[in-house]
Design an enzyme around this catalytic site. Structure first.
Site, PDB file in Angstrom:
ATOM      1  N   GLU A 121      -5.126   2.264  -3.134  1.00  0.00           N
ATOM      2  CA  GLU A 121      -3.917   1.811  -2.469  1.00  0.00           C
ATOM      3  C   GLU A 121      -4.198   0.481  -1.768  1.00  0.00           C
ATOM      4  OE1 GLU A 121      -1.118   5.388  -1.637  1.00  0.00           O
ATOM      5  OE2 GLU A 121      -2.431   5.129   0.071  1.00  0.00           O
TER       6      GLU A 121
ATOM      7  N   ASN B  87       3.298  11.359  -0.605  1.00  0.00           N
ATOM      8  CA  ASN B  87       2.784  11.379   0.761  1.00  0.00           C
ATOM      9  C   ASN B  87       3.943  11.048   1.685  1.00  0.00           C
ATOM     10  OD1 ASN B  87       1.527  10.977   3.195  1.00  0.00           O
ATOM     11  ND2 ASN B  87       0.422   9.113   2.580  1.00  0.00           N
TER      12      ASN B  87
ATOM     13  N   HIS C 193      -6.669   7.761   4.210  1.00  0.00           N
ATOM     14  CA  HIS C 193      -5.545   6.848   3.982  1.00  0.00           C
ATOM     15  C   HIS C 193      -5.711   5.617   4.878  1.00  0.00           C
ATOM     16  CE1 HIS C 193      -1.516   5.196   3.816  1.00  0.00           C
ATOM     17  NE2 HIS C 193      -1.320   5.919   2.733  1.00  0.00           N
TER      18      HIS C 193
ATOM     19  N   GLU D 254      -3.716   4.035   6.602  1.00  0.00           N
ATOM     20  CA  GLU D 254      -3.056   4.125   7.907  1.00  0.00           C
ATOM     21  C   GLU D 254      -3.913   4.895   8.899  1.00  0.00           C
ATOM     22  OE1 GLU D 254       0.637   5.590   6.336  1.00  0.00           O
ATOM     23  OE2 GLU D 254       1.005   3.616   5.440  1.00  0.00           O
TER      24      GLU D 254
ATOM     25  N   LYS E 222       4.033  11.054   4.848  1.00  0.00           N
ATOM     26  CA  LYS E 222       3.636  10.422   6.120  1.00  0.00           C
ATOM     27  C   LYS E 222       4.387  11.118   7.272  1.00  0.00           C
ATOM     28  CE  LYS E 222       2.638   6.316   3.465  1.00  0.00           C
ATOM     29  NZ  LYS E 222       2.553   4.861   3.371  1.00  0.00           N
TER      30      LYS E 222
ATOM     31  N   SER F 211       4.038   0.978  -3.075  1.00  0.00           N
ATOM     32  CA  SER F 211       5.351   0.542  -3.571  1.00  0.00           C
ATOM     33  C   SER F 211       5.637   1.003  -4.996  1.00  0.00           C
ATOM     34  CB  SER F 211       5.493  -0.986  -3.446  1.00  0.00           C
ATOM     35  OG  SER F 211       5.445  -1.367  -2.085  1.00  0.00           O
TER      36      SER F 211
ATOM     37  N   GLY G 257       4.372   0.084   1.340  1.00  0.00           N
ATOM     38  CA  GLY G 257       5.617  -0.052   2.083  1.00  0.00           C
ATOM     39  C   GLY G 257       6.203  -1.452   2.093  1.00  0.00           C
TER      40      GLY G 257
END
Ligand code: 13P
Length: 246
Positions: free
Chosen positions: A163, A9, A93, A95, A11, A208, A169
Site C-alpha cells: 500500500e 479495511n 498498516h 496508518e 478503518k 484507491s 485515500g
C-alpha cells in the site's frame, strides 16, 4: 496462481447498523470467484462474523496486541479477536505505523501473535511519496518486508499488502507498470527467503482501489487481490471489486 483475495479495511468507519452491508454483499456476491474479507471496527467483529456464517465472506480485524493476554488497558489480543470471529488480522498498516509509531519489529511481533491465535496475518508495507520521489520505493518495501515478516511465514498463514502511503485515500494510483515492478520485486524477495511456498503467498495491492480500476490492477503480474479502504464500505461498490477479482 493463488486464488485472489478482495479484502475490505473499514478503518474507523461503520457501526453495528452497517451489518446491512454484509447482508447486501453476500446477496450481491453469493458465489464469488475470489476470497472475500471485511475488517470492520473491533466492536462489530462478533456480530458481523455471526451474520457472515454460511456466506462466502470472512471477517477480520485491523490490528492486535502482540501479547496473548495481560495488563494492557484498551488493547485486544489476537486470541480475543479470533474468539470474536476474526479469521485474519491486518498488522502494520501505514496508518498504525504513522499514528502509533509501530516499527517493523512491532509489526513482526503482531504477525506472530496472529499466527499464535490461528489467524492469517495481513502484513502491510509501502513507501511514502517522498521515498518514491527519491527513487527508494523498492528499497523501502524490501526493508519493511525483511523486518515485518517473521520467519515461518507461509502462503497459508500470511498475506502481504503493498500500500503506497501516497495512494491511500487520495484517488491517486501508481501506474500499472509501477505496481508490477514492486510486486515482482516482492515475489522475488519472498522466493529468496521462503522458497517454493512464496509463489502461493498472496500479494495484495492497496491504495484507491475502486470498481473502475480494480480489474486492471488485479490483472497486473503478481497482484493477487486488493486491500480496499473507502470503496469497501458500501456493498454496491465492493461487489464491483469482488467481481473484478473473479
Ligand atoms: P483506500 O482504498 O481508501 O485508498 O484505502 C486503502 C487502505 O489503506 C486499505 O488498507
Amino acid at each position: 496462481m493463488p486464488r485472489k483475495l478482495a479484502a475490505g479495511n473499514w478503518k474507523m468507519n461503520g457501526t453495528l447498523g452497517s451489518i446491512s452491508e454484509i447482508t447486501a454483499l453476500s446477496k450481491a456476491c453469493p458465489d464469488p470467484a475470489c476470497d472475500v474479507l471485511i475488517c470492520p471496527p473491533f466492536t462489530a467483529i462478533a456480530s458481523f462474523a455471526h451474520a457472515a456464517k454460511g456466506t462466502a465472506i470472512s471477517i477480520g480485524a485491523q490490528d492486535c496486541h502482540a501479547n496473548a493476554s495481560g495488563a494492557h488497558t484498551g488493547d485486544l489480543s489476537a486470541e480475543i479477536l479470533v474468539d470474536a470471529g476474526a479469521t485474519h488480522i491486518i498488522v502494520g498498516h501505514s496508518e498504525r505505523r504513522a499514528d502509533h509509531g509501530e516499527s517493523d519489529a512491532d509489526v513482526n511481533a503482531k504477525a506472530q501473535a496472529a499466527w499464535r491465535a490461528g489467524a492469517v496475518a495481513i502484513i502491510c508495507v509501502g513507501e511514502t511519496e517522498a521515498e518514491r520521489d527519491a527513487g527508494d520505493a523498492l528499497k523501502v518495501v524490501s526493508n519493511q518486508m525483511t523486518g515485518s515478516i517473521p520467519d515461518g511465514a507461509t502462503a497459508a498463514n500470511t498475506v502481504i499488502a503493498y500500500e503506497p502511503v501516497w495512494a491511500i485515500g487520495t484517488g491517486r494510483v501508481p501506474s500499472l507498470e509501477d505496481i508490477a515492478e514492486v510486486h515482482d520485486e516482492m515475489r522475488a524477495r519472498l522466493a529468496a527467503r521462503f522458497g517454493d511456498d512464496a509463489s502461493e503467498m498472496r500479494l495484495l495491492y492497496g491504495g484507491s482501489v475502486k470498481p473502475s480500476n480494480a480489474a486492471d490492477i488485479f490483472a497486473v503480474s503478481n497482484v493477487d487481490g486488493g486491500l480496499v479502504g473507502g470503496a469497501s464500505l458500501k456493498a454496491s461498490d465492493f461487489a464491483g471489486i469482488v467481481n473484478a477479482a473473479g
